[in-house]
Design an enzyme around this catalytic site. Structure first.
Site, PDB file in Angstrom:
ATOM      1  N   LYS A  83       0.840  -1.200   0.000  1.00 14.07           N
ATOM      2  CA  LYS A  83       0.000   0.000   0.000  1.00 14.07           C
ATOM      3  C   LYS A  83       0.874   1.248   0.000  1.00 14.07           C
ATOM      4  CE  LYS A  83      -3.979   1.917   2.547  1.00 14.07           C
ATOM      5  NZ  LYS A  83      -4.903   1.688   3.681  1.00 14.07           N
ATOM      6  N   SER A  86      -9.722   1.712   2.874  1.00 16.85           N
ATOM      7  CA  SER A  86      -8.885   2.492   1.994  1.00 16.85           C
ATOM      8  C   SER A  86      -7.826   1.686   1.246  1.00 16.85           C
ATOM      9  CB  SER A  86      -8.168   3.575   2.817  1.00 16.85           C
ATOM     10  OG  SER A  86      -7.316   2.987   3.787  1.00 16.85           O
ATOM     11  N   SER A  88      -9.978  -0.729   6.981  1.00 16.87           N
ATOM     12  CA  SER A  88      -9.420  -0.433   5.658  1.00 16.87           C
ATOM     13  C   SER A  88      -8.776  -1.612   4.957  1.00 16.87           C
ATOM     14  CB  SER A  88      -8.397   0.710   5.763  1.00 16.87           C
ATOM     15  OG  SER A  88      -9.036   1.918   6.047  1.00 16.87           O
TER      16      SER A  88
END
Length: 481
Positions: free
Chosen positions: A78, A153, A177
């Site tokens: 990420k 996210s 997330s």
């Protein structure tokens, strides 16, 4: 729907000589060429020649019998986790082109065990979002249905797993997330116990809530990844010097060993398709001998979401104050500090980040701090106590999301509906407990996910329970297409 290697299967295939890392990386690159333009799972990608070189080195190590635990496993990271060899943008124009001078601890640990990092995955800006639509680099789309969101996210981490561009991925989980993308992309996401994984090198959103978290296509795989990245770190004072033990199916739980607590009032707020899939799955587990208990959570049902957002936004406002137009790629042109900061933040931050900063500043402002922020911290203690009491006797089972994956654009203009997507997942972050999300059904071509929350350092217990569910559903290793 098709199947891809799980990490365990891939390593067994390498060991048996049925495939090698060069062949595997070539297949991954083929998947990228086919899917990435439509999905937008990555913000930056490693050069193909670098990936092939890494695969050739991994192949040599396997031939020499020197393979490490993740030798030749392709991992996406990420883009709020620092890498010194690729940009780290946090999905924000504010950090466009920024390359940190160091690797996050988790990245160092992956590289030391032979992982091949393919690139940096897309995310909601500064990890603030539940759909994957709030990135300065464009929204990520769900490979199962390109008109829908993949969850956020950690949107890119879930999406790249769902179309076969990586074998495992790292996300971060502040209020769900990693677990929301897992639910929406038919992957598995594990939020570890707070402190079990070092946060050194993670661009922070809300320090007291977030954890770097593994994602993969099976529960065994996320545990293998956790085994590599977990453990104390001198650079993170909140880290704990404990490590989980990898769970295998052979030493896992049996259905009759399972005790599940279901907060019925909370579950009833989910959409019909989600609710049916959830009760169908726990009903099958009960039929195999698992014990079910319907419980209340001492007020957590009503207060968890407002308490979470009050605390998270207050911490976000504090963390993002460092982006003042003087140190990072987006800088103000005015010589006056305040005008420079205002100009840089106006240009560099997206709408959702600005909204959350304003709300965070408000709840910390004089005259409102006691009413909002301090009240939320008191509620957090009540919620944590209720959760600790409950997970002392059973695993808490809920849907991973109250709704099916929404269409792109469906929720971006309604913050209340957007934030309500986290209603099940914030419980684990407020209490610091581990939680896992995994697929239980494909309904109308879209995945439905279930969440289990366990006791502190109970990751192995969660993985064992998830193993049972995967055997029941047969969904480990599925990908879109």
């Amino acid at each position: 729907m098709r199947r891809a290697y799980t990490v365990k299967q891939l390593l067994e295939s390498y060991r048996a000589g049925d495939t090698d890392p060069v062949e595997h990386v070539s297949r991954v690159l083929d998947a990228l060429r086919r899917w990435e333009r439509d999905v937008n799972a990555f913000i930056s990608l490693e050069a193909e020649e670098v990936l092939i070189d890494a695969a050739e080195e991994a192949a040599r190590r396997w031939r020499r019998g020197e393979a490490r635990r993740l030798e030749g496993v392709v991992v996406g990271v990420k883009d709020n986790i620092s890498t010194s060899f690729l940009p780290t943008t946090a999905g924000s124009r504010m950090l466009d082109g920024y390359i940190p001078p160091f690797n996050a601890t988790v990245v160092e640990r992956l590289l030391m065990e032979g992982a091949i990092i393919i690139g940096k995955t897309n995310l909601d800006e500064f990890a603030m979002g539940s759909t994957g639509e709030f990135s300065a680099f464009g929204p990520t789309r769900n490979p199962w249905d390109l008109s829908r969101v993949p969850g956020g996210s950690s949107s890119g981490s879930g999406a790249c797993l769902a179309y076969g561009a990586c074998d495992a991925a790292l996300g971060s989980d502040t209020g769900g997330s990693v677990r929301l993308p897992a639910a929406y992309t038919a992957t598995v996401g594990l939020k570890p116990t707070y402190g079990l994984v070092s946060r050194y090198g993670l661009i922070p959103y809300a320090n007291s809530l977030e954890q770097i978290s593994p994602m993969a296509r099976s529960s065994e795989d996320v545990m293998l990844l956790l085994e590599v990245i977990a453990g104390g770190d001198e650079y993170d004072a909140t880290s704990i010097y404990s490590k989980p033990t990898t769970a295998s199916r052979e030493e896992g739980l049996k259905p009759e060993d399972l005790s599940l607590c279901i907060p019925e009032e909370l579950v009833e707020h989910s959409e019909e398709a989600v609710r049916k899939a959830f009760y169908n799955t726990v009903g099958k587990l009960e039929g195999l001998g698992a014990r079910l208990e319907y419980v209340g959570l001492g007020g957590a049902e009503a207060y968890a979401l407002p308490a979470y957002y009050t605390i998270a936004l207050a911490e976000a406002a504090s963390n993002l104050a460092r982006y003042d137009g003087s140190l990072y790629p987006v800088r103000g042109s005015s010589g006056d500090y305040w005008r420079q900061a205002a100009e840089a933040r106006g240009i560099g931050f997206g709408l959702e980040v600005k909204r959350r900063i304003l709300m965070g500043v408000y709840v910390l402002s004089e005259g409102y701090k006691d009413e909002y922020y301090l009240a939320a911290t008191k509620l957090r203690r009540v919620i944590r106590d209720a959760m600790l009491k409950t997970v002392g006797k059973c695993l808490v089972a809920t849907p991973a999301s109250p709704i099916m994956p929404p269409r792109i654009g469906e929720r971006v203009d309604d913050p209340l509906k957007l934030y309500a997507m986290d209603v099940y997942t914030v419980l684990a972050n407020l209490s610091g407990l581990p939680a896992i999300a995994l697929p239980i059904e494909i309904h109308g071509g879209l995945p439905v996910g279930l969440q289990l929350i366990g006791p502190r350092l109970g990751e192995r217990l969660l993985a064992g329970a998830a193993n049972i569910i995967e055997d029941l559903t047969g969904l480990a290793g599925v990908v879109a297409g």
